[in-house]
Design an enzyme around this catalytic site. Structure first.
Site, PDB file in Angstrom:
ATOM      1  N   SER A 166      -3.816  -1.169   8.489  1.00  0.00           N
ATOM      2  CA  SER A 166      -4.600  -1.380   7.271  1.00  0.00           C
ATOM      3  C   SER A 166      -3.689  -1.772   6.119  1.00  0.00           C
ATOM      4  CB  SER A 166      -5.301  -0.057   6.934  1.00  0.00           C
ATOM      5  OG  SER A 166      -5.827  -0.084   5.632  1.00  0.00           O
ATOM      6  N   TYR A 222      -5.116   9.595   5.716  1.00  0.00           N
ATOM      7  CA  TYR A 222      -5.563   8.461   6.544  1.00  0.00           C
ATOM      8  C   TYR A 222      -4.476   7.384   6.584  1.00  0.00           C
ATOM      9  CZ  TYR A 222      -7.624   3.973   7.682  1.00  0.00           C
ATOM     10  OH  TYR A 222      -7.837   2.727   8.228  1.00  0.00           O
ATOM     11  N   LYS A 253      -1.764   5.744   9.661  1.00  0.00           N
ATOM     12  CA  LYS A 253      -1.519   4.329   9.992  1.00  0.00           C
ATOM     13  C   LYS A 253      -0.027   4.009   9.900  1.00  0.00           C
ATOM     14  CE  LYS A 253      -5.747   3.024  10.837  1.00  0.00           C
ATOM     15  NZ  LYS A 253      -6.167   2.782  12.212  1.00  0.00           N
TER      16      LYS A 253
HETATM   17  P1  NAD Z   1     -15.656   2.538  12.968  1.00  0.00           P
HETATM   18  O1  NAD Z   1     -15.707   3.969  12.593  1.00  0.00           O
HETATM   19  O2  NAD Z   1     -16.896   1.727  12.829  1.00  0.00           O
HETATM   20  O3  NAD Z   1     -15.125   2.395  14.482  1.00  0.00           O
HETATM   21  C1  NAD Z   1     -14.221   3.308  15.047  1.00  0.00           C
HETATM   22  C2  NAD Z   1     -14.799   3.765  16.375  1.00  0.00           C
HETATM   23  O4  NAD Z   1     -13.902   4.697  16.979  1.00  0.00           O
HETATM   24  C3  NAD Z   1     -16.149   4.462  16.248  1.00  0.00           C
HETATM   25  O5  NAD Z   1     -17.099   3.840  17.099  1.00  0.00           O
HETATM   26  C4  NAD Z   1     -15.860   5.911  16.667  1.00  0.00           C
HETATM   27  O6  NAD Z   1     -16.971   6.484  17.325  1.00  0.00           O
HETATM   28  C5  NAD Z   1     -14.650   5.732  17.573  1.00  0.00           C
HETATM   29  N1  NAD Z   1     -13.774   6.922  17.665  1.00  0.00           N
HETATM   30  C6  NAD Z   1     -13.260   7.676  16.684  1.00  0.00           C
HETATM   31  N2  NAD Z   1     -12.477   8.650  17.169  1.00  0.00           N
HETATM   32  C7  NAD Z   1     -12.485   8.502  18.521  1.00  0.00           C
HETATM   33  C8  NAD Z   1     -11.880   9.204  19.608  1.00  0.00           C
HETATM   34  N3  NAD Z   1     -11.100  10.266  19.410  1.00  0.00           N
HETATM   35  N4  NAD Z   1     -12.113   8.772  20.864  1.00  0.00           N
HETATM   36  C9  NAD Z   1     -12.906   7.704  21.094  1.00  0.00           C
HETATM   37  N5  NAD Z   1     -13.516   7.020  20.123  1.00  0.00           N
HETATM   38  C10 NAD Z   1     -13.305   7.402  18.834  1.00  0.00           C
HETATM   39  O7  NAD Z   1     -14.465   1.878  12.140  1.00  0.00           O
HETATM   40  P2  NAD Z   1     -14.104   0.335  11.919  1.00  0.00           P
HETATM   41  O8  NAD Z   1     -14.411  -0.007  10.509  1.00  0.00           O
HETATM   42  O9  NAD Z   1     -14.653  -0.485  13.002  1.00  0.00           O
HETATM   43  O10 NAD Z   1     -12.521   0.434  12.036  1.00  0.00           O
HETATM   44  C11 NAD Z   1     -11.847   0.194  13.257  1.00  0.00           C
HETATM   45  C12 NAD Z   1     -10.366   0.424  13.052  1.00  0.00           C
HETATM   46  O11 NAD Z   1      -9.893  -0.409  12.007  1.00  0.00           O
HETATM   47  C13 NAD Z   1      -9.997   1.861  12.639  1.00  0.00           C
HETATM   48  O12 NAD Z   1      -8.801   2.201  13.290  1.00  0.00           O
HETATM   49  C14 NAD Z   1      -9.779   1.747  11.146  1.00  0.00           C
HETATM   50  O13 NAD Z   1      -8.873   2.710  10.677  1.00  0.00           O
HETATM   51  C15 NAD Z   1      -9.209   0.350  11.021  1.00  0.00           C
HETATM   52  N6  NAD Z   1      -9.436  -0.261   9.704  1.00  0.00           N
HETATM   53  C16 NAD Z   1     -10.705  -0.362   9.203  1.00  0.00           C
HETATM   54  C17 NAD Z   1     -10.914  -0.930   7.955  1.00  0.00           C
HETATM   55  C18 NAD Z   1     -12.292  -1.020   7.362  1.00  0.00           C
HETATM   56  O14 NAD Z   1     -12.395  -1.193   6.143  1.00  0.00           O
HETATM   57  N7  NAD Z   1     -13.365  -0.924   8.130  1.00  0.00           N
HETATM   58  C19 NAD Z   1      -9.820  -1.416   7.223  1.00  0.00           C
HETATM   59  C20 NAD Z   1      -8.539  -1.313   7.775  1.00  0.00           C
HETATM   60  C21 NAD Z   1      -8.355  -0.738   9.023  1.00  0.00           C
HETATM   61  C1  WQD Z   2     -13.172  -2.103  -2.993  1.00  0.00           C
HETATM   62  C2  WQD Z   2     -13.257  -2.250  -4.502  1.00  0.00           C
HETATM   63  C3  WQD Z   2     -13.181  -0.146  -5.662  1.00  0.00           C
HETATM   64  C4  WQD Z   2     -16.965   1.368  -4.020  1.00  0.00           C
HETATM   65  C5  WQD Z   2     -10.676   1.152   1.439  1.00  0.00           C
HETATM   66  C6  WQD Z   2      -9.613   2.027   2.037  1.00  0.00           C
HETATM   67  C7  WQD Z   2      -8.676   1.220   2.878  1.00  0.00           C
HETATM   68  C8  WQD Z   2      -9.433   0.352   3.906  1.00  0.00           C
HETATM   69  C9  WQD Z   2     -10.577  -0.390   3.304  1.00  0.00           C
HETATM   70  C10 WQD Z   2      -9.414   1.404   6.025  1.00  0.00           C
HETATM   71  C11 WQD Z   2     -12.300  -1.329  -5.266  1.00  0.00           C
HETATM   72  C12 WQD Z   2     -14.533  -0.806  -5.859  1.00  0.00           C
HETATM   73  C13 WQD Z   2     -15.855   0.616  -4.326  1.00  0.00           C
HETATM   74  C14 WQD Z   2     -17.954   1.581  -5.023  1.00  0.00           C
HETATM   75  C15 WQD Z   2     -16.653   0.236  -6.548  1.00  0.00           C
HETATM   76  N1  WQD Z   2      -9.997   1.139   4.947  1.00  0.00           N
HETATM   77  N2  WQD Z   2     -15.706   0.053  -5.567  1.00  0.00           N
HETATM   78  N3  WQD Z   2     -17.762   0.989  -6.241  1.00  0.00           N
HETATM   79  O1  WQD Z   2     -10.580   0.904  -1.698  1.00  0.00           O
HETATM   80  O2  WQD Z   2      -9.902  -1.477  -1.188  1.00  0.00           O
HETATM   81  O3  WQD Z   2     -10.060   0.161   0.635  1.00  0.00           O
HETATM   82  O4  WQD Z   2     -11.381   0.488   2.509  1.00  0.00           O
HETATM   83  O5  WQD Z   2      -8.263   1.171   6.291  1.00  0.00           O
HETATM   84  O6  WQD Z   2      -7.826   2.113   3.494  1.00  0.00           O
HETATM   85  O7  WQD Z   2      -8.890   2.656   0.991  1.00  0.00           O
HETATM   86  O8  WQD Z   2     -12.135  -0.658  -0.408  1.00  0.00           O
HETATM   87  O9  WQD Z   2     -14.558  -1.078  -0.448  1.00  0.00           O
HETATM   88  O10 WQD Z   2     -13.702   1.216  -1.120  1.00  0.00           O
HETATM   89  O11 WQD Z   2     -13.307  -0.727  -2.633  1.00  0.00           O
HETATM   90  O12 WQD Z   2     -16.550  -0.266  -7.655  1.00  0.00           O
HETATM   91  O13 WQD Z   2     -18.980   2.263  -4.804  1.00  0.00           O
HETATM   92  O14 WQD Z   2     -14.577  -1.855  -4.911  1.00  0.00           O
HETATM   93  O15 WQD Z   2     -12.772   0.486  -6.852  1.00  0.00           O
HETATM   94  O16 WQD Z   2     -11.884  -2.028  -6.404  1.00  0.00           O
HETATM   95  P1  WQD Z   2     -10.609  -0.240  -0.790  1.00  0.00           P
HETATM   96  P2  WQD Z   2     -13.507  -0.276  -1.090  1.00  0.00           P
END
Ligand code: NAD
Ligand code: WQD
Length: 346
Positions: free
Chosen positions: A124, A148, A152
């Site tokens: 991330s 979190y 990562k």
């Molecule tokens: P998500 O929660 O929709 O998907 C994650 C999946 O993993 C879920 O279906 C959950 O049931 C499963 N899971 C969790 N723990 C588990 C375990 N112990 N065993 C088996 N399954 C398990 O999340 P997402 O948004 O699809 O994110 C996927 C990956 O990308 C994650 O690793 C997340 O940290 C990373 N990521 C997400 C974002 C984002 O904004 N969505 C941003 C950066 C990184």
């Molecule tokens: C985006 C922008 C907020 C909600 C987070 C995690 C990061 C990654 C992605 C997993 C910012 C603003 C948000 C709201 C708002 N996840 N905001 N009102 O913070 O960039 O990243 O999700 O890895 O680890 O920290 O994403 O969508 O929460 O926020 O004004 O109700 O929207 O301040 O500027 P962020 P976000």
């Protein structure tokens, strides 16, 4: 190629599974459905016309992971499974270390036993912390502010160590910026449990009248309109980035780290305006204080992914808004209204 997709029922995983199937790969999902719904499997079948094999499995259990490898013998692992809510990770850090780190150790051990060489890992942009210079490149200094993010960062280091110790492996560490949008069909999308933490799902719920108003966290940042700037990327583009990394892994070894973003920043107010223009829906919002821990600006330098993976994001903010709104309109209750879909099929 035979690929194990952990967390393949989740938001990014399900979109990636669709693209992998459509590229001719053979997929097995392993997911414990702690943050996803089994209905997603029917939706994947509706889009692709193919049944996907799926293990309901908790990857923290070493013997369970080993069994999946023994049966499936995957050639590659795309590892999405894990917990991802920043606030929850502060309140319950041990769960985050347990799920995110425990599962990855088990996967790496099984990969060693069963000669699975290729791993693509979900990292991330949160590992960049608060940067002085944008766009941010992969070699920027790293820092995290919550458990979190720390999982990562630890996992990135662990994968680098594994890559050094086992030179036959190919490990791609993909640093996602802000994934939003939904599949173009509107059949799969993001389904946050409870109140969404992220901007896009909250914005949609405010537009749909599920939530009274969106809170805009701060309008006094040092940005043109005062609101936070992020690099929003369409989830389908992100999914395609995994296929590019997989392709590279087939004829390369070692560890590669890549930003997956568009390279363009969009402010909160710009996203609201774009959404309103595209959908014709009004988004009620109120400006509140900044959210603790938020950075002002974050967007990716995408040159490395472009040069080394031959990948770049193609979908713009308009398409992201159109697609996520189609998903919201077709399935306002996400995967919970299974009957609606059954009725549509008849
Ligand atoms: P998500 O929660 O929709 O998907 C994650 C999946 O993993 C879920 O279906 C959950 O049931 C499963 N899971 C969790 N723990 C588990 C375990 N112990 N065993 C088996 N399954 C398990 O999340 P997402 O948004 O699809 O994110 C996927 C990956 O990308 C994650 O690793 C997340 O940290 C990373 N990521 C997400 C974002 C984002 O904004 N969505 C941003 C950066 C990184
Ligand atoms: C985006 C922008 C907020 C909600 C987070 C995690 C990061 C990654 C992605 C997993 C910012 C603003 C948000 C709201 C708002 N996840 N905001 N009102 O913070 O960039 O990243 O999700 O890895 O680890 O920290 O994403 O969508 O929460 O926020 O004004 O109700 O929207 O301040 O500027 P962020 P976000």
């Amino acid at each position: 190629m035979k690929i194990l997709v952990t967390g393949g029922a989740g938001f990014i995983g399900s979109h990636t599974v669709v693209e992998l199937i459509q590229s001719g790969h053979e997929i097995t999902i392993a997911d414990n459905f702690s943050n996803s719904n089994k209905e997603v499997l029917s939706r994947i079948k509706l889009i692709t016309g193919q049944e996907t094999s799926c293990y309901c499995a908790d990857l923290r259990k070493e013997e369970v992971v080993n069994r999946i490898f023994r049966i499936e013998r995957p050639e590659a692992v795309i590892h999405f499974a894990g917990l991802k809510a920043v606030g929850e990770s502060v309140a319950d850090p041990l769960s985050y270390y347990d799920h995110n780190i425990g599962s990855t150790i088990n996967l790496l051990k099984s990969m060693r036993i069963y000669d699975t060489r290729i791993m693509v890992f979900s990292s991330s942009a949160t590992v960049y912390g608060d940067q002085q210079h944008m766009p941010v490149t992969e070699n920027a200094s790293l820092s995290v502010t919550n458990p979190y993010g720390r999982t990562k960062l630890i996992l990135e280091k662990m994968l680098e160590d594994a890559g050094k110790a086992y030179p036959e492996m190919s490990i791609s560490i993909l640093r996602y910026f802000n994934p939003i949008g939904a599949h173009h069909s509107g059949l799969i999308g993001e389904e946050p449990q409870g109140t969404p933490n992220n901007l896009a799902p909250f914005l949609m719920q405010a537009a749909a009248g599920v939530k009274k108003e969106l809170k805009v966290f701060g309008s006094d940042y040092d940005t043109p309109d005062g609101t936070g700037i992020r690099d929003y990327i369409h989830v389908t583009d992100l999914a395609l980035g995994h296929i590019a990394a997989l392709n590279k892994g087939m004829d390369h070894t070692g560890v590669g780290t890549y930003n997956l973003g568009t390279g363009e920043g969009t402010s909160v107010l710009q996203l609201i305006t774009a959404f309103e223009e595209v959908t014709g829906k009004h988004v009620p919002f109120v400006v509140t204080d900044r959210r603790e821990g938020d950075v002002a600006v974050s967007y990716a330098d995408t040159n490395k992914a472009r040069k080394e993976l031959g990948w770049r994001a193609k979908r713009n903010i308009k398409t992201m808004c159109e697609d996520m709104w189609r998903w919201q309109l077709q399935f306002p209750k996400g995967y919970k209204n299974i009957k609606t879909l059954e009725a549509e099929k008849r």
